[in-house]
Write a protein that holds these residues in place. Sequence first.
Motif, PDB file in Angstrom:
ATOM      1  N   PHE A 137       0.633  -1.533  -0.058  1.00 36.01           N
ATOM      2  CA  PHE A 137       0.135   0.115  -0.301  1.00 36.01           C
ATOM      3  C   PHE A 137       0.990   1.403   0.373  1.00 36.01           C
ATOM      4  CE2 PHE A 137      -3.435  -3.106   1.805  1.00 36.01           C
ATOM      5  CZ  PHE A 137      -4.534  -2.442   0.542  1.00 36.01           C
ATOM      6  N   TRP A 138       2.523   1.360   1.197  1.00 35.57           N
ATOM      7  CA  TRP A 138       2.894   2.484  -0.054  1.00 35.57           C
ATOM      8  C   TRP A 138       3.307   2.290  -0.739  1.00 35.57           C
ATOM      9  CZ3 TRP A 138       7.824   3.949  -0.989  1.00 35.57           C
ATOM     10  CH2 TRP A 138       8.568   5.140  -0.603  1.00 35.57           C
ATOM     11  N   SER A 139       3.842   1.480  -1.945  1.00 34.64           N
ATOM     12  CA  SER A 139       4.112   1.568  -3.143  1.00 34.64           C
ATOM     13  C   SER A 139       2.979   1.781  -3.463  1.00 34.64           C
ATOM     14  CB  SER A 139       4.334   0.387  -3.253  1.00 34.64           C
ATOM     15  OG  SER A 139       5.398  -0.145  -2.909  1.00 34.64           O
ATOM     16  N   LEU A 140       1.700   1.846  -3.649  1.00 37.14           N
ATOM     17  CA  LEU A 140       0.524   2.218  -4.257  1.00 37.14           C
ATOM     18  C   LEU A 140       0.521   3.769  -4.069  1.00 37.14           C
ATOM     19  CD1 LEU A 140      -1.797   1.758  -6.228  1.00 37.14           C
ATOM     20  CD2 LEU A 140      -3.473   0.583  -4.070  1.00 37.14           C
ATOM     21  N   GLY A 141       0.396   4.303  -2.590  1.00 38.18           N
ATOM     22  CA  GLY A 141       0.469   5.393  -2.359  1.00 38.18           C
ATOM     23  C   GLY A 141       1.054   6.170  -3.080  1.00 38.18           C
ATOM     24  N   PHE A 247      11.268  -3.207 -11.813  1.00 34.49           N
ATOM     25  CA  PHE A 247      11.393  -2.751 -10.707  1.00 34.49           C
ATOM     26  C   PHE A 247      10.703  -3.158  -8.988  1.00 34.49           C
ATOM     27  CE2 PHE A 247      13.552  -1.668  -6.072  1.00 34.49           C
ATOM     28  CZ  PHE A 247      13.940  -3.469  -6.201  1.00 34.49           C
ATOM     29  N   SER A 248      10.231  -2.011  -9.379  1.00 34.54           N
ATOM     30  CA  SER A 248       9.078  -0.772  -8.401  1.00 34.54           C
ATOM     31  C   SER A 248       7.495  -2.021  -8.984  1.00 34.54           C
ATOM     32  CB  SER A 248       9.340   0.522  -8.855  1.00 34.54           C
ATOM     33  OG  SER A 248       9.038   0.956  -9.753  1.00 34.54           O
ATOM     34  N   GLY A 249       7.628  -1.871 -10.203  1.00 31.59           N
ATOM     35  CA  GLY A 249       5.889  -2.835  -9.998  1.00 31.59           C
ATOM     36  C   GLY A 249       5.836  -4.113  -9.937  1.00 31.59           C
ATOM     37  N   ALA A 250       7.558  -4.928 -10.254  1.00 28.67           N
ATOM     38  CA  ALA A 250       7.082  -6.045  -9.237  1.00 28.67           C
ATOM     39  C   ALA A 250       7.401  -6.419  -8.301  1.00 28.67           C
ATOM     40  CB  ALA A 250       8.279  -6.761 -10.243  1.00 28.67           C
ATOM     41  N   MET A 251       7.674  -4.691  -7.701  1.00 31.93           N
ATOM     42  CA  MET A 251       8.026  -4.679  -5.847  1.00 31.93           C
ATOM     43  C   MET A 251       6.853  -4.451  -5.562  1.00 31.93           C
ATOM     44  SD  MET A 251       9.618  -2.599  -3.781  1.00 31.93           S
ATOM     45  CE  MET A 251      11.996  -3.703  -3.784  1.00 31.93           C
ATOM     46  N   ALA A 252       5.921  -4.292  -6.099  1.00 35.18           N
ATOM     47  CA  ALA A 252       4.518  -3.730  -5.126  1.00 35.18           C
ATOM     48  C   ALA A 252       3.330  -5.224  -5.511  1.00 35.18           C
ATOM     49  CB  ALA A 252       3.825  -2.313  -6.571  1.00 35.18           C
ATOM     50  N   MET A 253       3.659  -5.351  -6.621  1.00 40.39           N
ATOM     51  CA  MET A 253       2.617  -6.497  -6.764  1.00 40.39           C
ATOM     52  C   MET A 253       3.095  -7.752  -5.691  1.00 40.39           C
ATOM     53  SD  MET A 253       1.965  -7.097 -11.251  1.00 40.39           S
ATOM     54  CE  MET A 253       3.901  -7.040 -11.399  1.00 40.39           C
ATOM     55  N   MET A 254       4.778  -7.769  -5.855  1.00 42.59           N
ATOM     56  CA  MET A 254       4.983  -9.321  -5.057  1.00 42.59           C
ATOM     57  C   MET A 254       4.458  -8.990  -3.293  1.00 42.59           C
ATOM     58  SD  MET A 254       6.251 -12.073  -4.487  1.00 42.59           S
ATOM     59  CE  MET A 254       6.615 -12.710  -6.086  1.00 42.59           C
ATOM     60  N   ARG A 255       4.263  -7.354  -3.401  1.00 37.79           N
ATOM     61  CA  ARG A 255       4.126  -7.551  -1.742  1.00 37.79           C
ATOM     62  C   ARG A 255       2.871  -7.491  -1.624  1.00 37.79           C
ATOM     63  NH1 ARG A 255       8.004  -1.652  -0.721  1.00 37.79           N
ATOM     64  NH2 ARG A 255       9.877  -3.137   0.520  1.00 37.79           N
ATOM     65  N   PHE A 256       2.130  -7.479  -2.203  1.00 37.26           N
ATOM     66  CA  PHE A 256       0.149  -7.789  -2.593  1.00 37.26           C
ATOM     67  C   PHE A 256       0.339  -9.388  -2.156  1.00 37.26           C
ATOM     68  CE2 PHE A 256      -0.287  -3.233  -3.639  1.00 37.26           C
ATOM     69  CZ  PHE A 256      -1.046  -2.986  -2.968  1.00 37.26           C
ATOM     70  N   ALA A 257       0.948  -9.996  -2.839  1.00 37.78           N
ATOM     71  CA  ALA A 257       1.081 -11.650  -2.679  1.00 37.78           C
ATOM     72  C   ALA A 257       1.807 -12.192  -1.525  1.00 37.78           C
ATOM     73  CB  ALA A 257       1.386 -11.948  -4.440  1.00 37.78           C
ATOM     74  N   GLY A 258       2.431 -11.419  -0.440  1.00 39.65           N
ATOM     75  CA  GLY A 258       3.498 -11.756   0.477  1.00 39.65           C
ATOM     76  C   GLY A 258       3.154 -12.223   1.136  1.00 39.65           C
ATOM     77  N   ASP A 259       1.920 -11.952   1.796  1.00 45.41           N
ATOM     78  CA  ASP A 259       1.319 -12.276   3.526  1.00 45.41           C
ATOM     79  C   ASP A 259       1.375 -13.693   2.837  1.00 45.41           C
ATOM     80  OD1 ASP A 259       2.286  -9.923   4.541  1.00 45.41           O
ATOM     81  OD2 ASP A 259       0.052  -8.694   3.568  1.00 45.41           O
ATOM     82  N   ALA A 260       0.188 -13.867   1.947  1.00 42.49           N
ATOM     83  CA  ALA A 260       0.105 -15.276   1.557  1.00 42.49           C
ATOM     84  C   ALA A 260       1.329 -16.289   1.325  1.00 42.49           C
ATOM     85  CB  ALA A 260      -1.155 -15.302   0.057  1.00 42.49           C
ATOM     86  N   VAL A 261       2.005 -15.869   0.409  1.00 40.25           N
ATOM     87  CA  VAL A 261       3.686 -16.497   0.181  1.00 40.25           C
ATOM     88  C   VAL A 261       3.913 -16.890   2.300  1.00 40.25           C
ATOM     89  CG1 VAL A 261       5.995 -17.126  -0.153  1.00 40.25           C
ATOM     90  CG2 VAL A 261       3.606 -15.678  -1.790  1.00 40.25           C
ATOM     91  N   ARG A 262       4.194 -16.160   2.843  1.00 41.03           N
ATOM     92  CA  ARG A 262       4.853 -16.099   4.391  1.00 41.03           C
ATOM     93  C   ARG A 262       3.969 -17.204   5.015  1.00 41.03           C
ATOM     94  NH1 ARG A 262       5.537 -11.278   7.629  1.00 41.03           N
ATOM     95  NH2 ARG A 262       5.215 -12.242   9.833  1.00 41.03           N
ATOM     96  N   LEU A 293      17.345  -8.353 -21.965  1.00 41.56           N
ATOM     97  CA  LEU A 293      17.836  -9.182 -20.757  1.00 41.56           C
ATOM     98  C   LEU A 293      17.658  -8.794 -19.595  1.00 41.56           C
ATOM     99  CD1 LEU A 293      19.437 -12.505 -22.444  1.00 41.56           C
ATOM    100  CD2 LEU A 293      17.473 -11.996 -21.468  1.00 41.56           C
ATOM    101  N   ALA A 294      18.616  -6.805 -18.954  1.00 40.96           N
ATOM    102  CA  ALA A 294      18.476  -6.626 -18.388  1.00 40.96           C
ATOM    103  C   ALA A 294      17.578  -6.134 -16.858  1.00 40.96           C
ATOM    104  CB  ALA A 294      19.780  -5.646 -17.918  1.00 40.96           C
ATOM    105  N   LEU A 295      16.507  -5.835 -18.640  1.00 41.83           N
ATOM    106  CA  LEU A 295      15.318  -5.143 -18.007  1.00 41.83           C
ATOM    107  C   LEU A 295      14.358  -6.498 -16.838  1.00 41.83           C
ATOM    108  CD1 LEU A 295      14.122  -3.108 -20.574  1.00 41.83           C
ATOM    109  CD2 LEU A 295      14.586  -2.166 -18.189  1.00 41.83           C
ATOM    110  N   LEU A 296      14.746  -7.707 -17.503  1.00 40.49           N
ATOM    111  CA  LEU A 296      14.206  -8.420 -16.894  1.00 40.49           C
ATOM    112  C   LEU A 296      14.567  -9.390 -15.911  1.00 40.49           C
ATOM    113  CD1 LEU A 296      12.164 -11.323 -17.235  1.00 40.49           C
ATOM    114  CD2 LEU A 296      14.098 -12.761 -18.339  1.00 40.49           C
ATOM    115  N   ALA A 297      15.994  -8.850 -15.544  1.00 42.55           N
ATOM    116  CA  ALA A 297      17.158  -9.273 -14.348  1.00 42.55           C
ATOM    117  C   ALA A 297      16.120  -8.729 -13.298  1.00 42.55           C
ATOM    118  CB  ALA A 297      17.967  -8.983 -14.747  1.00 42.55           C
ATOM    119  N   PHE A 298      15.921  -6.644 -13.440  1.00 41.99           N
ATOM    120  CA  PHE A 298      16.056  -5.866 -12.542  1.00 41.99           C
ATOM    121  C   PHE A 298      14.218  -6.222 -12.424  1.00 41.99           C
ATOM    122  CE2 PHE A 298      18.944  -3.016 -14.229  1.00 41.99           C
ATOM    123  CZ  PHE A 298      19.509  -2.960 -13.287  1.00 41.99           C
ATOM    124  N   GLY A 299      13.446  -6.752 -13.068  1.00 44.76           N
ATOM    125  CA  GLY A 299      12.120  -7.465 -12.838  1.00 44.76           C
ATOM    126  C   GLY A 299      12.129  -8.169 -12.123  1.00 44.76           C
TER     127      GLY A 299
END
Length: 385
Positions: A137-141, A247-262, A293-299
Amino acid sequence: MLDAKRGRWAVAAMFMVNGFAMGAWAPQIPLLLPRHGIGEGAMGLLILGLGLGAVSAMLFAGRLIQRFGSRFVLTGFATLLVPVLPLIVLAPTVPLLALAMMVFGAVAGCMDVAMNANAVEVERRLGRAIMSSSHGFWSLGGFLGGSLGSLIIGAAGPVTQAGTVAIVMALTVMLARPFLMQAPRPASTEDHPPAALFPRAPIVWLLGFTALLCMVPEGAIMDWSALYLTDELGLPLSAAGLGFALFSGAMAMMRFAGDAVRNRFGAVRTLRVSGLIAAGALIGAAVAPTPALALLAFGLAGLGIANTVPIMFSAAGNLPGMAHGAALSTVTMIGYAGILVAPSSIGFIAEHAGFRGTWAGLAVCLIFVAAMAGHAKVADGVRPH
């Protein structure tokens, strides 16, 4: 349980407010240079002052939380954050601008510690993780503040943008405040003596150092990925921001899924696998022969790094025998120092070792994070009261 569920969304709103303020501040930066007749170097020092104000204030946040509770401290600093952006925009001189920016950093930093402490309390009440999605939610804000803030500046000017941001923040804080969770107060000061300014427990410093190693790669990608992609891989300047955007877009998506993973795999396994994924991704960035490939790596790095810091904060907030907020403020302070350390230190290293060597070195940092994952097991110590 209903109160805990409401508290979960209330603290999410506070995370969004903090991110919204930081996102709305970003498009104001280029406008301050001509307004005050300063260059990029002076602006860099002012931004450093903002960061130092945040990290310094975090030292005292734990003591305030122990004395007054995370709910009171969070609402207090959230309220103080509301008028800060207008004060920055309306500052008539550079000294007053510097003071306003340091206040911005200090207030936002203390709010950051308090909202993480409150999220830990919600985790305890619910008996499950909510920290990763709170950071989502911080990232979304931040995204909303940056994108909408830029549109308002373009349409109506910086002063109108600052005032609109303040109004939105004030309304959100006012609506969320009644539903924030309050930690039980200790029965006596003997049970929980006042938090030391610097906790002596080695585990606190180990968690803080690990959080720093999680945040340094984030700061490095934020500040240096564009230069690497354009100078060494030949990406056009018009696409230079794609590395951090992915990088930041992938981070935001994974953070919303992260609680279920954890909640499914536990904090230790999640942290270990996340660190290894991020390390592998940065090695991929180091050896990437093409921009794609570098962009994929940053994602992929964003997917890996996303849940590391929330897990470290949950672990700090659940350390046994520590006053509420004491360890968390120290770990937060050390961790966010990584954002300050990254720009200058990474630039120095890259100048001598090149960016490919720099990304490989940062991968080693994340391998260390994975190796230290066992110390985060207390993050799973969330139980309903």
